[in-house]
Design a protein around this motif. Structure first.
Motif, PDB file in Angstrom:
ATOM      1  N   THR A 100       5.067  11.035  -8.260  1.00 20.80           N
ATOM      2  CA  THR A 100       5.075  11.422  -9.668  1.00 20.80           C
ATOM      3  C   THR A 100       4.291  12.713  -9.897  1.00 20.80           C
ATOM      4  OG1 THR A 100       3.190   9.927 -10.049  1.00 20.80           O
ATOM      5  CG2 THR A 100       5.389   9.059 -10.519  1.00 20.80           C
ATOM      6  N   CYS A 101       3.173  12.858  -9.194  1.00 18.19           N
ATOM      7  CA  CYS A 101       2.397  14.096  -9.334  1.00 18.19           C
ATOM      8  C   CYS A 101       3.121  15.278  -8.703  1.00 18.19           C
ATOM      9  CB  CYS A 101       1.014  13.924  -8.714  1.00 18.19           C
ATOM     10  SG  CYS A 101      -0.096  12.855  -9.655  1.00 18.19           S
ATOM     11  N   LEU A 102       3.741  15.051  -7.555  1.00 22.68           N
ATOM     12  CA  LEU A 102       4.453  16.130  -6.876  1.00 22.68           C
ATOM     13  C   LEU A 102       5.583  16.669  -7.749  1.00 22.68           C
ATOM     14  CD1 LEU A 102       4.707  17.647  -4.098  1.00 22.68           C
ATOM     15  CD2 LEU A 102       6.436  15.941  -3.500  1.00 22.68           C
ATOM     16  N   SER A 103       6.261  15.774  -8.464  1.00 23.12           N
ATOM     17  CA  SER A 103       7.414  16.179  -9.267  1.00 23.12           C
ATOM     18  C   SER A 103       7.025  16.744 -10.631  1.00 23.12           C
ATOM     19  CB  SER A 103       8.361  14.985  -9.469  1.00 23.12           C
ATOM     20  OG  SER A 103       8.840  14.500  -8.230  1.00 23.12           O
TER      21      SER A 103
ATOM     22  N   ALA B 209       0.834  -1.205   0.000  1.00 18.87           N
ATOM     23  CA  ALA B 209       0.000   0.000   0.000  1.00 18.87           C
ATOM     24  C   ALA B 209       0.872   1.261   0.000  1.00 18.87           C
ATOM     25  CB  ALA B 209      -0.925  -0.003   1.212  1.00 18.87           C
ATOM     26  N   HIS B 210       1.962   1.209   0.730  1.00 18.79           N
ATOM     27  CA  HIS B 210       2.862   2.359   0.756  1.00 18.79           C
ATOM     28  C   HIS B 210       3.498   2.577  -0.616  1.00 18.79           C
ATOM     29  CE1 HIS B 210       5.141   4.789   3.994  1.00 18.79           C
ATOM     30  NE2 HIS B 210       5.135   5.462   2.859  1.00 18.79           N
ATOM     31  N   PHE B 211       3.868   1.511  -1.275  1.00  9.83           N
ATOM     32  CA  PHE B 211       4.433   1.610  -2.617  1.00  9.83           C
ATOM     33  C   PHE B 211       3.435   2.230  -3.587  1.00  9.83           C
ATOM     34  CE2 PHE B 211       5.066  -0.017  -6.890  1.00  9.83           C
ATOM     35  CZ  PHE B 211       6.427   0.140  -7.098  1.00  9.83           C
ATOM     36  N   CYS B 212       2.198   1.754  -3.534  1.00 14.43           N
ATOM     37  CA  CYS B 212       1.170   2.226  -4.471  1.00 14.43           C
ATOM     38  C   CYS B 212       0.827   3.701  -4.240  1.00 14.43           C
ATOM     39  CB  CYS B 212      -0.097   1.378  -4.330  1.00 14.43           C
ATOM     40  SG  CYS B 212       0.131  -0.350  -4.793  1.00 14.43           S
ATOM     41  N   GLY B 213       0.662   4.061  -2.981  1.00 14.96           N
ATOM     42  CA  GLY B 213       0.332   5.448  -2.692  1.00 14.96           C
ATOM     43  C   GLY B 213       1.462   6.395  -3.050  1.00 14.96           C
TER      44      GLY B 213
ATOM     45  N   ILE C  10      12.235   6.926  -7.029  1.00 14.09           N
ATOM     46  CA  ILE C  10      13.423   6.669  -7.846  1.00 14.09           C
ATOM     47  C   ILE C  10      13.024   6.222  -9.247  1.00 14.09           C
ATOM     48  CG2 ILE C  10      15.507   5.261  -8.065  1.00 14.09           C
ATOM     49  CD1 ILE C  10      15.456   4.964  -5.001  1.00 14.09           C
ATOM     50  N   VAL C  11      12.173   5.210  -9.294  1.00 15.89           N
ATOM     51  CA  VAL C  11      11.806   4.613 -10.583  1.00 15.89           C
ATOM     52  C   VAL C  11      10.693   5.411 -11.260  1.00 15.89           C
ATOM     53  CG1 VAL C  11      10.943   2.532 -11.714  1.00 15.89           C
ATOM     54  CG2 VAL C  11      12.478   2.339  -9.741  1.00 15.89           C
ATOM     55  N   GLY C  12       9.638   5.726 -10.491  1.00 16.87           N
ATOM     56  CA  GLY C  12       8.462   6.347 -11.098  1.00 16.87           C
ATOM     57  C   GLY C  12       8.728   7.728 -11.661  1.00 16.87           C
ATOM     58  N   VAL C  13       9.450   8.561 -10.913  1.00 24.26           N
ATOM     59  CA  VAL C  13       9.710   9.923 -11.388  1.00 24.26           C
ATOM     60  C   VAL C  13      10.579   9.913 -12.637  1.00 24.26           C
ATOM     61  CG1 VAL C  13      10.785  12.123 -10.779  1.00 24.26           C
ATOM     62  CG2 VAL C  13       9.414  10.912  -9.087  1.00 24.26           C
ATOM     63  N   ALA C  14      11.631   9.089 -12.614  1.00 25.07           N
ATOM     64  CA  ALA C  14      12.493   8.991 -13.793  1.00 25.07           C
ATOM     65  C   ALA C  14      11.758   8.332 -14.960  1.00 25.07           C
ATOM     66  CB  ALA C  14      13.757   8.211 -13.448  1.00 25.07           C
ATOM     67  N   LEU C  15      10.968   7.286 -14.671  1.00 26.09           N
ATOM     68  CA  LEU C  15      10.232   6.594 -15.729  1.00 26.09           C
ATOM     69  C   LEU C  15       9.208   7.517 -16.384  1.00 26.09           C
ATOM     70  CD1 LEU C  15       9.643   3.932 -17.233  1.00 26.09           C
ATOM     71  CD2 LEU C  15       7.994   3.380 -15.412  1.00 26.09           C
ATOM     72  N   THR C  16       8.596   8.379 -15.610  1.00 24.80           N
ATOM     73  CA  THR C  16       7.637   9.323 -16.175  1.00 24.80           C
ATOM     74  C   THR C  16       8.317  10.232 -17.205  1.00 24.80           C
ATOM     75  OG1 THR C  16       6.335   9.322 -14.142  1.00 24.80           O
ATOM     76  CG2 THR C  16       6.007  11.173 -15.639  1.00 24.80           C
ATOM     77  N   GLY C  17       9.499  10.724 -16.872  1.00 19.74           N
ATOM     78  CA  GLY C  17      10.228  11.560 -17.827  1.00 19.74           C
ATOM     79  C   GLY C  17      10.617  10.792 -19.075  1.00 19.74           C
ATOM     80  N   TYR C  18      11.042   9.531 -18.909  1.00 18.15           N
ATOM     81  CA  TYR C  18      11.422   8.716 -20.067  1.00 18.15           C
ATOM     82  C   TYR C  18      10.208   8.435 -20.964  1.00 18.15           C
ATOM     83  CZ  TYR C  18      12.796   4.589 -22.744  1.00 18.15           C
ATOM     84  OH  TYR C  18      13.030   3.705 -23.766  1.00 18.15           O
TER      85      TYR C  18
ATOM     86  N   LEU D 162       2.041   9.590 -17.031  1.00 18.67           N
ATOM     87  CA  LEU D 162       1.729  10.031 -15.667  1.00 18.67           C
ATOM     88  C   LEU D 162       0.532   9.308 -15.065  1.00 18.67           C
ATOM     89  CD1 LEU D 162       2.365  12.028 -13.361  1.00 18.67           C
ATOM     90  CD2 LEU D 162       0.838  13.664 -14.478  1.00 18.67           C
ATOM     91  N   TYR D 163      -0.550   9.177 -15.837  1.00 16.91           N
ATOM     92  CA  TYR D 163      -1.807   8.678 -15.265  1.00 16.91           C
ATOM     93  C   TYR D 163      -1.893   7.160 -15.187  1.00 16.91           C
ATOM     94  CZ  TYR D 163      -3.620  13.434 -15.774  1.00 16.91           C
ATOM     95  OH  TYR D 163      -3.814  14.781 -15.676  1.00 16.91           O
ATOM     96  N   ALA D 164      -1.584   6.472 -16.280  1.00 18.70           N
ATOM     97  CA  ALA D 164      -1.835   5.026 -16.352  1.00 18.70           C
ATOM     98  C   ALA D 164      -1.139   4.238 -15.242  1.00 18.70           C
ATOM     99  CB  ALA D 164      -1.433   4.502 -17.737  1.00 18.70           C
ATOM    100  N   PRO D 165       0.157   4.428 -15.004  1.00 18.54           N
ATOM    101  CA  PRO D 165       0.788   3.654 -13.921  1.00 18.54           C
ATOM    102  C   PRO D 165       0.172   3.952 -12.548  1.00 18.54           C
ATOM    103  CG  PRO D 165       2.451   4.623 -15.352  1.00 18.54           C
ATOM    104  CD  PRO D 165       1.154   5.256 -15.730  1.00 18.54           C
ATOM    105  N   SER D 166      -0.160   5.206 -12.298  1.00 17.41           N
ATOM    106  CA  SER D 166      -0.734   5.560 -10.993  1.00 17.41           C
ATOM    107  C   SER D 166      -2.088   4.902 -10.792  1.00 17.41           C
ATOM    108  CB  SER D 166      -0.873   7.081 -10.876  1.00 17.41           C
ATOM    109  OG  SER D 166       0.392   7.707 -10.935  1.00 17.41           O
ATOM    110  N   ILE D 167      -2.915   4.905 -11.826  1.00 13.89           N
ATOM    111  CA  ILE D 167      -4.239   4.281 -11.720  1.00 13.89           C
ATOM    112  C   ILE D 167      -4.102   2.797 -11.427  1.00 13.89           C
ATOM    113  CG2 ILE D 167      -6.319   3.690 -13.027  1.00 13.89           C
ATOM    114  CD1 ILE D 167      -5.912   6.354 -14.557  1.00 13.89           C
ATOM    115  N   PHE D 168      -3.176   2.139 -12.094  1.00 16.20           N
ATOM    116  CA  PHE D 168      -2.973   0.702 -11.872  1.00 16.20           C
ATOM    117  C   PHE D 168      -2.614   0.425 -10.417  1.00 16.20           C
ATOM    118  CE2 PHE D 168       0.130  -2.740 -11.475  1.00 16.20           C
ATOM    119  CZ  PHE D 168      -0.627  -3.817 -11.903  1.00 16.20           C
TER     120      PHE D 168
END
Length: 529
Positions: free
Chosen positions: A347-350, A337-341, A478-486, A498-504
């Protein structure tokens, strides 16, 4: 013929050298023949007059002296009274200043911890604003900008478990103050090393390390000093400081950058953290005995001094029931749950300032103002969520049920809002802003859900448990913020990047939480082997 001479009431008026001869000691009047005394009535009268005048003068003098003494006494008494009133007034002012002087220690600690978290997120979001002029100045791509922003989470992830362990050994209070000093100094070093990418990454890693120990330190402090009935509000107040910090950082960073240059925002925000550190030392020095008494009763033998030997520290580390932690389904539910939240939050904050700038064609200040809305709304939602959770618990609703309700709201609300924003429904940009604001604000229910569960199941190991879950929760940074930019460079689609991974992760996190989460106290030490 006889004369009756009145006996004076005041015997002191008669001189002892001229005693009066009395014929009848039982008679209050003296009865004496003329020839016996050999003086005339006029002489007798004259003598009586002299005696009476002498008595009157003596009485008047005594009265005057008595009056003077009384007046002087009254004057002295009034002066003393005025001095007492003035001193009481001064003491009253000094006794009530500063206003928080007479607050219980736990409230002061919670308040200063919340203020530290305000500064924490100010130093976290300042780069999300400064990254725009930095990218223009140094010619960074979205991938490079994502790498720079994600470097914070490298240090953040590394410091979670050490932070939880140190908080258990030394107490959250000590760990918190050191963490604030580390991240504040590192923030002030950013402008000096910005032109050298490895140096810039190092400063952001240090900021992450300093901020990474803070959640565990705060969790330890809350678990040991706040009763269950106040815990949701305490957690909400402390971690709600993150939302306040995001608002203040997004509010002040753009005008500071535009008027003084992007370097100034790091200097000023770093200085705030150093000022907090110095003020916290002053608070501690003034209440050393009270703090020692409060924490010695709460921590028992678990908290040691800073002079604890390396052997004792290693021994205490071995005493942590690591195997028992990972046998618990409730712990695994908290980890996932901590990972998902964190994926949706980080990603949104960045990336939201950049998203609003590109999608709505806003300038730096306007994009920052729009980015303020989600954390600003979160402050309001946090207060409602904490009051609701504590109210339900006080009405004897099962704690696990309360935590599941709150965390489900925290996951499903942003998932629904992001889904509506990502679909091509023809919504105007400002309606999309409203949806994202509402969804991200409702995700603050997690402070009364997941973030209270660590204290619920084990106050003794709450800081270490948060260190475990927060370590995994830092991975999306580490992964999500960099992956979003990629993904943004690759697909040029905000919906996919931005949206699809977060929704999942929001949806799967809800399922895991509802099935496996629990707030029942667990005796991990008894299960350790």
């Amino acid at each position: 013929m006889t004369i009756f001479t009145p006996k004076p009431h005041n015997k002191s008026c008669f001189s002892p050298q001229t005693p009066i001869r009395r014929t009848n000691s039982h008679n209050p009047f003296i009865k004496t023949p003329f020839q016996r005394f050999h003086f005339t009535p006029s002489k007798l009268i004259h003598r009586n007059r002299i005696v009476l005048v002498s008595c009157n003068n003596t009485q008047q003098q005594d009265t005057k002296e008595s009056h003077n003494k009384v007046s002087k006494a009254k004057s002295n008494a009034l002066t003393d009274l005025d001095n007492d009133v003035e001193q009481q007034h001064v003491d009253g002012l000094s006794g009530n200043w500063p206003p928080w002087k007479n607050l219980p220690l736990r409230y002061k600690l919670i308040g200063t911890t919340s203020l530290a978290f305000v500064i924490c997120n100010m130093d976290k979001v300042n780069l999300s604003i400064a990254i725009i002029p930095l990218s223009h100045q140094f010619g960074w791509s979205s991938s490079t900008a994502g790498l720079v922003q994600s470097s914070f989470f490298w240090g953040y992830a590394m410091s979670q478990l050490p932070g939880g362990w140190l908080a258990k050994i030394f107490g959250g209070r000590k760990v918190l103050e050191v963490g604030v000093l580390v991240w504040s100094v590192a923030t002030a070093l950013v402008p000096l090393l910005a032109g050298y990418l490895p140096g810039l990454l190092l400063t952001r890693i240090l900021v992450g390390i300093g901020e990474g120990v803070s959640p565990s330190a705060a969790t330890d402090l809350i678990a040991r000093s706040i009763p269950l009935e106040e815990r949701s509000r305490a957690v909400a107040f402390v971690f709600g400081g993150l939302s306040v910090g995001s608002v203040l950082g997004l509010l002040f960073a753009p005008p500071i950058i535009q008027n003084l240059g992007w370097e100034s925002v790091f200097y000023l925000f770093g200085l705030l953290g150093v000022a907090w550190f110095l003020g916290f030392q002053f608070l501690e020095d003034g209440e050393t005995q009270l703090a020692a008494k409060s924490f010695s009763s709460a921590q028992g033998n678990t908290t040691q001094s800073w002079q604890t030997s390396l052997t004792e520290m290693n021994s205490s580390l071995k005493d942590v029931p690591w195997k028992a932690f990972f046998r618990s389904r409730a712990v695994w539910a908290m980890i996932y749950a901590h990972f998902c939240g964190s994926w949706g939050h980080y990603t949104c904050l960045s990336w939201l300032p950049t998203y609003f700038s590109q999608e709505l064609d806003l300038n730096l200040t306007e994009a920052a103002w729009v980015s303020i809305l989600p954390p600003l709304a979160s402050i309001f939602v946090t207060s409602i969520a904490s009051q609701l959770a504590d109210s339900l618990i006080s009405k004897r609703v099962e704690t696990t049920t309360v935590r599941k309700i709150c965390q489900s709201i925290a996951f499903l609300s942003p998932a629904v809002c992001m889904t509506l924003s990502s679909l091509d429904l023809g919504l105007p940009p400002w309606e999309i802003v409203g949806l994202l604001t509402g969804g991200l604000a409702l995700s603050s229910f997690a402070l009364s859900g997941l973030y209270c569960t660590h204290q619920d199941i084990s106050p003794e190991y709450a800081s270490i448990l948060l260190g475990i879950t927060n370590t995994v929760g830092a991975v999306p940074g580490i992964v999500g913020v960099a992956l979003t930019g990629y993904l943004l460079d690759t697909t040029h689609s905000w919906s996919i990047s931005l949206y699809a991974p977060s929704i999942f992760f929001y949806l799967t996190g809800t399922v895991v939480w509802l099935v496996f989460a629990s707030s029942k106290p667990q005796s991990f030490s008894e299960e350790n082997s």
